[in-house]
Design an enzyme around this catalytic site. Sequence first.
Site, PDB file in Angstrom:
ATOM      1  N   HIS A   1       0.828  -1.214   0.000  1.00 11.56           N
ATOM      2  CA  HIS A   1       0.000   0.000   0.000  1.00 11.56           C
ATOM      3  C   HIS A   1       0.861   1.263   0.000  1.00 11.56           C
ATOM      4  O   HIS A   1       0.383   2.339   0.344  1.00 11.56           O
ATOM      5  CB  HIS A   1      -0.943   0.021   1.213  1.00 11.56           C
ATOM      6  CG  HIS A   1      -1.645  -1.288   1.423  1.00 11.56           C
ATOM      7  ND1 HIS A   1      -1.178  -2.251   2.298  1.00 11.56           N
ATOM      8  CD2 HIS A   1      -2.744  -1.807   0.828  1.00 11.56           C
ATOM      9  CE1 HIS A   1      -1.976  -3.318   2.255  1.00 11.56           C
ATOM     10  NE2 HIS A   1      -2.928  -3.080   1.369  1.00 11.56           N
TER      11      HIS A   1
HETATM   12 FE1  FES Z   1       0.208  -1.871   3.749  1.00  9.78          FE
HETATM   13 FE2  FES Z   1       2.822  -2.246   3.977  1.00  9.78          FE
HETATM   14  S1  FES Z   1       1.803  -0.517   3.291  1.00  9.78           S
HETATM   15  S2  FES Z   1       1.244  -3.634   4.400  1.00  9.78           S
END
Ligand code: FES
Length: 166
Positions: A131
């Site tokens: 993410h």
């Molecule tokens: Fe979501 Fe690493 S940014 S698990």
Amino acid sequence: ERLPPGDPAKRAFAYMVLTGGRFVYASLLRLLILNKDVLALASLEVDLSSIEPGSTVTVKWRGKPVFIRRRTEDDIQLANSVDLTSLRDPQVDSDRVKNPEWLVVVGVCTHLGCIPLPNAGDFGGWFCPCHGSHYDISGRIRKGPAPFKLEVPQYTFLDENKLLIG
Ligand code: FES
């Protein structure tokens, strides 16, 4: 083993004690062996001599990845030039390392547990592709959804080239 002669009740009792004793002995032995295995898993010795400056190796400790980064002078300077008030989860770099040349952190993103990629991201540290979290060269979160810095595990230097994690 030798059972007392005579009274069958006494013989039965002696047999129970003897077999019971054997059971306890076997259980203790099993426990000792298990403890040895658990201890072996609990700590991990790593040879640092082949890790080049500026590179990161990943080892597995207690089922988790651990990043060992051999930091260059530039890396160390960068880690110390950060304005702590700008950090989401601040910590001074010197409290995150025992020797500034070596950063040791658990390689699990504090957002949802993905494994960040080393030597990537906008801050010279790690980038989590799940993410988009960016960690700096001290493993502190700088950008993206992760709430916390990467965890520093317990470790000690056994000598100049040997690290014991755990
Ligand atoms: Fe979501 Fe690493 S940014 S698990």
